[in-house]
Design a protein around this motif. Sequence first.
Motif, PDB file in Angstrom:
ATOM      1  N   ASP A  93      57.735  19.020  11.888  1.00  0.00           N
ATOM      2  CA  ASP A  93      58.710  20.091  12.096  1.00  0.00           C
ATOM      3  C   ASP A  93      59.816  19.662  13.051  1.00  0.00           C
ATOM      4  OD1 ASP A  93      57.351  21.765  10.417  1.00  0.00           O
ATOM      5  OD2 ASP A  93      56.217  22.767  12.010  1.00  0.00           O
ATOM      6  N   GLN A  94      59.440  18.905  14.106  1.00  0.00           N
ATOM      7  CA  GLN A  94      60.450  18.453  15.068  1.00  0.00           C
ATOM      8  C   GLN A  94      61.424  17.485  14.412  1.00  0.00           C
ATOM      9  OE1 GLN A  94      59.130  15.837  18.192  1.00  0.00           O
ATOM     10  NE2 GLN A  94      60.611  16.701  19.649  1.00  0.00           N
ATOM     11  N   VAL A  95      60.893  16.546  13.634  1.00  0.00           N
ATOM     12  CA  VAL A  95      61.769  15.595  12.929  1.00  0.00           C
ATOM     13  C   VAL A  95      62.676  16.345  11.953  1.00  0.00           C
ATOM     14  CG1 VAL A  95      61.828  13.678  11.286  1.00  0.00           C
ATOM     15  CG2 VAL A  95      60.207  13.645  13.191  1.00  0.00           C
ATOM     16  N   GLY A  96      62.107  17.320  11.238  1.00  0.00           N
ATOM     17  CA  GLY A  96      62.900  18.074  10.272  1.00  0.00           C
ATOM     18  C   GLY A  96      64.006  18.869  10.937  1.00  0.00           C
ATOM     19  N   VAL A 148      58.251  10.287   9.654  1.00  0.00           N
ATOM     20  CA  VAL A 148      57.125  11.092   9.140  1.00  0.00           C
ATOM     21  C   VAL A 148      56.217  10.264   8.239  1.00  0.00           C
ATOM     22  CG1 VAL A 148      58.425  13.249   9.301  1.00  0.00           C
ATOM     23  CG2 VAL A 148      58.453  11.956   7.156  1.00  0.00           C
ATOM     24  N   ARG A 149      56.553   8.955   8.110  1.00  0.00           N
ATOM     25  CA  ARG A 149      55.761   8.013   7.312  1.00  0.00           C
ATOM     26  C   ARG A 149      55.534   8.530   5.882  1.00  0.00           C
ATOM     27  NH1 ARG A 149      52.590   8.147  12.014  1.00  0.00           N
ATOM     28  NH2 ARG A 149      50.736   8.900  10.908  1.00  0.00           N
ATOM     29  N   VAL A 172      69.575  21.240   1.022  1.00  0.00           N
ATOM     30  CA  VAL A 172      68.215  21.477   1.488  1.00  0.00           C
ATOM     31  C   VAL A 172      67.603  20.139   1.879  1.00  0.00           C
ATOM     32  CG1 VAL A 172      65.923  22.347   0.905  1.00  0.00           C
ATOM     33  CG2 VAL A 172      67.956  23.492   0.005  1.00  0.00           C
ATOM     34  N   LEU A 173      67.104  20.070   3.108  1.00  0.00           N
ATOM     35  CA  LEU A 173      66.395  18.884   3.577  1.00  0.00           C
ATOM     36  C   LEU A 173      64.912  19.058   3.261  1.00  0.00           C
ATOM     37  CD1 LEU A 173      66.134  16.215   5.212  1.00  0.00           C
ATOM     38  CD2 LEU A 173      65.875  17.655   7.251  1.00  0.00           C
ATOM     39  N   VAL A 174      64.350  18.086   2.552  1.00  0.00           N
ATOM     40  CA  VAL A 174      62.940  18.126   2.175  1.00  0.00           C
ATOM     41  C   VAL A 174      62.248  16.907   2.767  1.00  0.00           C
ATOM     42  CG1 VAL A 174      61.272  18.253   0.284  1.00  0.00           C
ATOM     43  CG2 VAL A 174      63.537  19.299   0.025  1.00  0.00           C
ATOM     44  N   LEU A 175      61.227  17.131   3.589  1.00  0.00           N
ATOM     45  CA  LEU A 175      60.424  16.066   4.177  1.00  0.00           C
ATOM     46  C   LEU A 175      58.991  16.194   3.685  1.00  0.00           C
ATOM     47  CD1 LEU A 175      61.527  15.995   7.939  1.00  0.00           C
ATOM     48  CD2 LEU A 175      62.261  14.481   6.114  1.00  0.00           C
ATOM     49  N   ALA A 176      58.407  15.093   3.252  1.00  0.00           N
ATOM     50  CA  ALA A 176      57.001  15.069   2.850  1.00  0.00           C
ATOM     51  C   ALA A 176      56.266  14.114   3.784  1.00  0.00           C
ATOM     52  CB  ALA A 176      56.870  14.620   1.397  1.00  0.00           C
ATOM     53  N   PRO A 177      55.662  14.613   4.870  1.00  0.00           N
ATOM     54  CA  PRO A 177      54.999  13.724   5.825  1.00  0.00           C
ATOM     55  C   PRO A 177      53.692  13.169   5.278  1.00  0.00           C
ATOM     56  CG  PRO A 177      54.695  16.018   6.432  1.00  0.00           C
ATOM     57  CD  PRO A 177      55.615  16.017   5.255  1.00  0.00           C
ATOM     58  N   ALA A 178      53.301  12.025   5.842  1.00  0.00           N
ATOM     59  CA  ALA A 178      52.010  11.428   5.487  1.00  0.00           C
ATOM     60  C   ALA A 178      50.878  12.314   5.996  1.00  0.00           C
ATOM     61  CB  ALA A 178      51.913  10.028   6.073  1.00  0.00           C
ATOM     62  N   PRO A 179      49.675  12.205   5.403  1.00  0.00           N
ATOM     63  CA  PRO A 179      48.565  13.078   5.812  1.00  0.00           C
ATOM     64  C   PRO A 179      48.231  13.002   7.300  1.00  0.00           C
ATOM     65  CG  PRO A 179      48.061  11.999   3.743  1.00  0.00           C
ATOM     66  CD  PRO A 179      49.320  11.386   4.231  1.00  0.00           C
ATOM     67  N   ALA A 202      72.914   8.609   4.891  1.00  0.00           N
ATOM     68  CA  ALA A 202      71.820   7.891   4.234  1.00  0.00           C
ATOM     69  C   ALA A 202      70.875   7.281   5.259  1.00  0.00           C
ATOM     70  CB  ALA A 202      72.387   6.813   3.311  1.00  0.00           C
ATOM     71  N   HIS A 203      71.439   6.705   6.338  1.00  0.00           N
ATOM     72  CA  HIS A 203      70.597   6.133   7.384  1.00  0.00           C
ATOM     73  C   HIS A 203      69.783   7.219   8.093  1.00  0.00           C
ATOM     74  CE1 HIS A 203      73.198   2.562   6.917  1.00  0.00           C
ATOM     75  NE2 HIS A 203      72.150   1.898   7.403  1.00  0.00           N
ATOM     76  N   LEU A 204      70.381   8.393   8.244  1.00  0.00           N
ATOM     77  CA  LEU A 204      69.667   9.493   8.893  1.00  0.00           C
ATOM     78  C   LEU A 204      68.455   9.915   8.068  1.00  0.00           C
ATOM     79  CD1 LEU A 204      69.361  11.663  11.054  1.00  0.00           C
ATOM     80  CD2 LEU A 204      71.087  13.022   9.832  1.00  0.00           C
ATOM     81  N   ILE A 205      68.629  10.050   6.772  1.00  0.00           N
ATOM     82  CA  ILE A 205      67.519  10.446   5.901  1.00  0.00           C
ATOM     83  C   ILE A 205      66.456   9.346   5.882  1.00  0.00           C
ATOM     84  CG2 ILE A 205      66.881  10.955   3.513  1.00  0.00           C
ATOM     85  CD1 ILE A 205      68.302  13.232   4.959  1.00  0.00           C
TER      86      ILE A 205
END
Length: 494
Positions: A108-111, A46-47, A93-100, A36-39
């Motif tokens: 991509d690096q964080v993901g 990625v803000r 599946v890891l899903v990241l939605a970065p700020a604009p 949970a802390h990792l997510i």
Amino acid sequence: MSSTGTTDHEAAGPWRARHGRESADRLLRAAARSGAHLIAEAAALVRGWAVLADPIAGAVYSTPAAAASDGVHAAAAPREHPHCVQLPAAGAVLVLAPAPGVSPEHADQVGSTTAALLEVRGQRAAELRGEQMRLHTTLIRLLLAGHTTTVTESLGGSRLTHATVYRLSGADIPTAHEVLWRAVRPSLAPHTDACALLGRLDGELVVAELHHGGDDGRILRLVSRVSERHHLLAGMAGPLPLAEMPTAHSDAAAARYGATPDRRIVPADAVGASRLAPLLPTAPYTRWAGSVLSPLPPAHHHLLLVWLRTGSKPRAAAALGLSAGTVRARIRELSRLLGADLEDATVQAHLLLALRAPAAADASASSGGDSGGGDSGEAPGAGHRLETLPRGLLDTEAARAWAGELVGGLEPHLRIALACWLRHHARTAPAAAELHVHRTTLANWLTQCADRLARNLADATVRAEVHLALRATQTGPDDPAALPRRGGRTYRRL
């Protein structure tokens, strides 16, 4: 000048490298704490938001919590969310939605770093999983042996008072076990209000959810999804007090025998739940049941219930954890005590009806304390037998209407075939021999019966009620000799 551009590039390179190392360090420290802390750390870097979505459990971790549904939807339909970074990670599946304002390279690096750390955590968990699974299986066996205090003390959960039990069977049990384990994320942490135990016993997957009186339905939803995905059949029993864990365990097995691909989880309270019993007059019904069951010790009622629910002695033995020989011997002894042939289909239907009768206290309350004979005109315990039902029980208007609605639409040849098949305890070969038709013909007729009745004839309790309905609507003998024919074994439709 060109030297200015070169200086900017050289300056940006070390900054990006340093920024990348800082991000990786932050993710590594978070991974050392928990998934949970990792997510949460990935979402902060990625803000935006981050979700680890499992195909069975849904959102495993989500930051913020409100993003869980968006993450699950993005994992299921990636093309509809091109702005999200999606990577496989530890079976999910890891899903990241970065700020604009976040660069795609940074996202991509964080993901990729987060996914790699999730894989490491998953591998470590897999190394410990075998030992943990064995521990869970041992705790379930202790509960079934009656050592409830030992188990609750080892779990440290004084509020663990009840259990809901699931028993699953199928060809893909090992894979389903691992998938369900990953989805449930079982924990034996002390001082919890709920705990899920998962173990494999004798080729089955057993799930015991320990809680305080009731559950929130989470385990049921996960078991349902796993059953659908891996084509398993499941029975469910509970919540029951922990002291009744063996009862819940056997009831779950009995319920599982009523499961079908269209209804993969069957609760025990739906097995043998009679549509007929609520229509019977309570006081005479209870007096008759008490009279016919009076020779039996109450401890044997459950064995008979499981046997009648499962429809066979080997299945009852498997549900009760006994040998088939032991079950046969006990049923012979109970047959002697009851003074009835328990191999007779009518006796079995009456016995199941008696075992499902309401409690005597409920009956006296509903009858206003009247201890007379009621509609039957008989004193309590006046020589009732299992072979026949007393007057005023199944020959009421309500019971006749129920029976007519259930089997009244059957054509004569289907009714005769069904009655014969039920008398032979759902065995097709001897029933076909008595009817003088081919087994395939009889099987086709039984399929038509199931469709007309809209009932699952593979369920022993359904068959018992259909048998009673046929007898209640009988105007003449449902004799195989009366089956319409034309020339040899050819059936002629009337």
